[in-house]
Write a protein that holds these residues in place. Structure first.
Motif, PDB file in Angstrom:
ATOM      1  N   LEU A   1       1.063  -1.177   0.112  1.00  0.00           N
ATOM      2  CA  LEU A   1       0.023  -0.186  -0.098  1.00  0.00           C
ATOM      3  C   LEU A   1       1.055   1.226   0.044  1.00  0.00           C
ATOM      4  N   ASN A   2       2.072   1.299   0.466  1.00  0.00           N
ATOM      5  CA  ASN A   2       3.147   2.382   0.066  1.00  0.00           C
ATOM      6  C   ASN A   2       2.952   3.118  -1.645  1.00  0.00           C
TER       7      ASN A   2
ATOM      8  N   LEU B   1      17.023  15.485  -6.191  1.00  0.00           N
ATOM      9  CA  LEU B   1      15.640  15.191  -5.292  1.00  0.00           C
ATOM     10  C   LEU B   1      15.963  14.011  -5.103  1.00  0.00           C
ATOM     11  N   LYS B   2      16.214  13.528  -5.965  1.00  0.00           N
ATOM     12  CA  LYS B   2      17.073  11.648  -4.757  1.00  0.00           C
ATOM     13  C   LYS B   2      18.258  12.181  -3.980  1.00  0.00           C
ATOM     14  N   SER B   3      18.559  13.008  -3.463  1.00  0.00           N
ATOM     15  CA  SER B   3      19.396  13.318  -2.265  1.00  0.00           C
ATOM     16  C   SER B   3      18.128  14.036  -0.825  1.00  0.00           C
ATOM     17  N   VAL B   4      17.288  14.326  -0.718  1.00  0.00           N
ATOM     18  CA  VAL B   4      16.086  14.468   0.409  1.00  0.00           C
ATOM     19  C   VAL B   4      15.049  12.771   0.255  1.00  0.00           C
ATOM     20  N   TYR B   5      14.587  13.018   1.004  1.00  0.00           N
ATOM     21  CA  TYR B   5      13.233  12.754   1.775  1.00  0.00           C
ATOM     22  C   TYR B   5      12.344  11.788   0.355  1.00  0.00           C
ATOM     23  N   ASN B   6      13.089  11.135   0.665  1.00  0.00           N
ATOM     24  CA  ASN B   6      12.134  10.589  -0.998  1.00  0.00           C
ATOM     25  C   ASN B   6      11.066   8.884  -0.560  1.00  0.00           C
TER      26      ASN B   6
ATOM     27  N   ASP C   1       4.673   1.955  -9.136  1.00  0.00           N
ATOM     28  CA  ASP C   1       4.216   2.758  -8.734  1.00  0.00           C
ATOM     29  C   ASP C   1       3.848   2.759  -7.092  1.00  0.00           C
ATOM     30  N   ILE C   2       4.723   1.716  -6.624  1.00  0.00           N
ATOM     31  CA  ILE C   2       4.305   0.990  -5.052  1.00  0.00           C
ATOM     32  C   ILE C   2       5.497   0.301  -4.992  1.00  0.00           C
ATOM     33  N   SER C   3       5.872   1.128  -4.039  1.00  0.00           N
ATOM     34  CA  SER C   3       7.446   0.332  -3.368  1.00  0.00           C
ATOM     35  C   SER C   3       7.414  -0.574  -2.511  1.00  0.00           C
ATOM     36  N   VAL C   4       7.243  -1.954  -2.774  1.00  0.00           N
ATOM     37  CA  VAL C   4       6.371  -2.620  -1.747  1.00  0.00           C
ATOM     38  C   VAL C   4       7.742  -3.282  -0.914  1.00  0.00           C
ATOM     39  N   GLU C   5       9.248  -3.214  -2.010  1.00  0.00           N
ATOM     40  CA  GLU C   5      10.253  -4.306  -1.030  1.00  0.00           C
ATOM     41  C   GLU C   5      10.688  -3.532  -0.301  1.00  0.00           C
ATOM     42  N   ARG C   6      10.352  -1.653   0.130  1.00  0.00           N
ATOM     43  CA  ARG C   6      10.930  -0.776   1.165  1.00  0.00           C
ATOM     44  C   ARG C   6      10.058   0.062   1.417  1.00  0.00           C
ATOM     45  N   SER C   7       9.926   0.453   2.868  1.00  0.00           N
ATOM     46  CA  SER C   7       9.501   1.459   3.053  1.00  0.00           C
ATOM     47  C   SER C   7      10.396   2.735   3.389  1.00  0.00           C
ATOM     48  N   GLY C   8       9.549   3.926   3.918  1.00  0.00           N
ATOM     49  CA  GLY C   8      10.705   4.874   4.527  1.00  0.00           C
ATOM     50  C   GLY C   8      11.114   5.692   3.856  1.00  0.00           C
TER      51      GLY C   8
END
Length: 407
Positions: free
Chosen positions: A219-220, A284-289, A305-312
């Protein structure tokens, strides 16, 4: 030609100091009745000073009053709106009809929040006829739909989110947080979502069958990033490009606002290039994403479009506290700092941030001295020790301000 507006998030004076060179406007909330109640919101008492600070940098100030309003809150809602009027707020962002009616009575311009889920021209025209100056379209609209809705408005303008977190539900109109926590106060519709969608889950059928054999963050949602498509957004006659992130730190909004400012300016002066786009993406990738996608702009989001493997946070850099300001010499614009860890050299960038003062400075090091002797880099620091270094700084800083690097 009037350039498109760049609208940045803000939660305190640090935010304003971070985006003052990039944003045309900011949006923020007060201590109640906004969709980010866990942010460092502006108190009603300090609202006039905050808005004056925005206006001193020629930045418009839009105040969010975009939650569902209950009967017992009407009196306080009126207090918030009249206080905002007296403080010369530029517009309210709202979706509850009680808030809209009060804005009209008091005489404050208002924008219709994405919480109203405006997804077609008839709905947009309805709010335009009620006096809305701007419609912040539902995030579920495609770019083509945004373009067509804008054409059918006679006066109101279109605003759209272009960067930042995306809700896995329907743009925040969600009761998952309230249900999981068994507490209506934790509702996304009241600005207090605890984001259970960012957790790891197992999908199980009611008969006990595990539907998804692998636990994951399914769901991330990845974050939105439209930096590659700024020219298309401008050509679609969208009036304002909006950055999500009222919970983010000043360095985040500074970095994102700077990248989109450069992209907008590069479009207007015909200097945009793939090389620049690649540089912006790296920043943009260097800061929170959470990884990037284009949301609904070009197609309905899928599994990619879902980050399944890792959250945060997937940022390529980490904020590290390296020291603090000992003193500041105003006449020569020099700060003496206590360096506790790491090393500095000419050309490095540091962040000087006030714990309570609201100050924020992204400083590139151009000169350094130790005991009146110029140096190009600091010597190594042994464990448990520290060194005193004098730096030339572009703006005043205060004793006790913390110094950070992103490494």
């Amino acid at each position: 030609m009037n350039k498109i507006e760049l609208l940045a998030p803000a939660q305190n004076k640090k935010s304003i100091n971070a985006v003052k060179n990039f944003a045309n406007a900011v949006y923020f909330g007060t201590e109640a009745l906004n969709m980010r109640m866990n942010a460092d919101n502006i108190s009603l008492q300090s609202l006039p000073d905050f808005i004056s600070l925005c206006h001193s940098y020629n930045i418009k100030a839009y105040m969010t009053t975009n939650v569902i309003i209950y009967e017992n809150e009407l009196e306080y809602l009126e207090k918030i709106i009249t206080t905002a009027k007296d403080a010369n707020v530029d517009a309210l962002i709202l979706h509850d009809m009680a808030t809209l009616e009060l804005a009209r009575e008091v005489g404050i311009p208002f924008h219709i929040s994405t919480q109203a889920s405006v997804s077609n021209s008839r709905a947009a025209q309805f709010y335009e006829n009620l006096g809305a100056d701007r419609i912040i379209l539902a995030r579920e609209c495609s770019l083509n739909q945004m373009r067509e809705i804008g054409k059918k408005l006679s006066r109101a303008k279109i605003e759209a989110f272009v960067h930042g977190a995306q809700c896995t539900s329907v743009s925040g109109r969600c009761y998952f947080s309230a249900y999981v926590n068994n507490d209506p106060i934790c509702s996304a519709n009241r600005g207090k979502c605890l984001q259970p969608c960012r957790h790891e889950w197992t999908l199980t059928h009611k008969n006990g069958t595990v539907i998804d054999q692998h636990q994951g963050f399914f769901l991330n949602s990845k974050d939105m990033c439209m930096i590659e498509h700024v020219p298309e957004l401008i050509e679609a006659n969208i009036a304002s490009l909006k950055i999500e992130g009222r919970m983010r730190d000043p360095h985040y909004i500074e970095t994102v606002a700077r990248c989109y400012r450069e992209a907008i300016d590069s479009h207007y002066d015909n200097t945009i290039s793939q090389e620049k786009v690649d540089q912006w993406l790296t920043q943009l990738k260097s800061v929170y994403n959470r990884g990037f996608s284009t949301g609904f702009y070009y197609s309905k989001p899928g599994s990619e479009d879902i980050s399944v493997e890792r959250s945060g946070n997937l940022a390529t850099t980490k904020k590290t506290q390296i020291g603090r300001v000992i003193s500041y010499y105003r006449k020569v614009k020099v700060a003496k700092i206590q360096l506790n860890t790491g090393m500095l050299k000419i050309g490095d960038e540091i962040i000087i941030e006030g714990a309570k003062s609201g100050s924020y400075l992204n400083q590139k090091i151009t000169s350094m001295q130790i005991k009146m002797k110029s140096i190009t880099e600091t010597p190594p620091i042994t464990e448990g020790s520290q060194i005193l270094v004098s730096l030339t700084v572009d703006e005043p800083v205060k004793q006790g301000d913390w110094i950070y690097r992103y490494l």
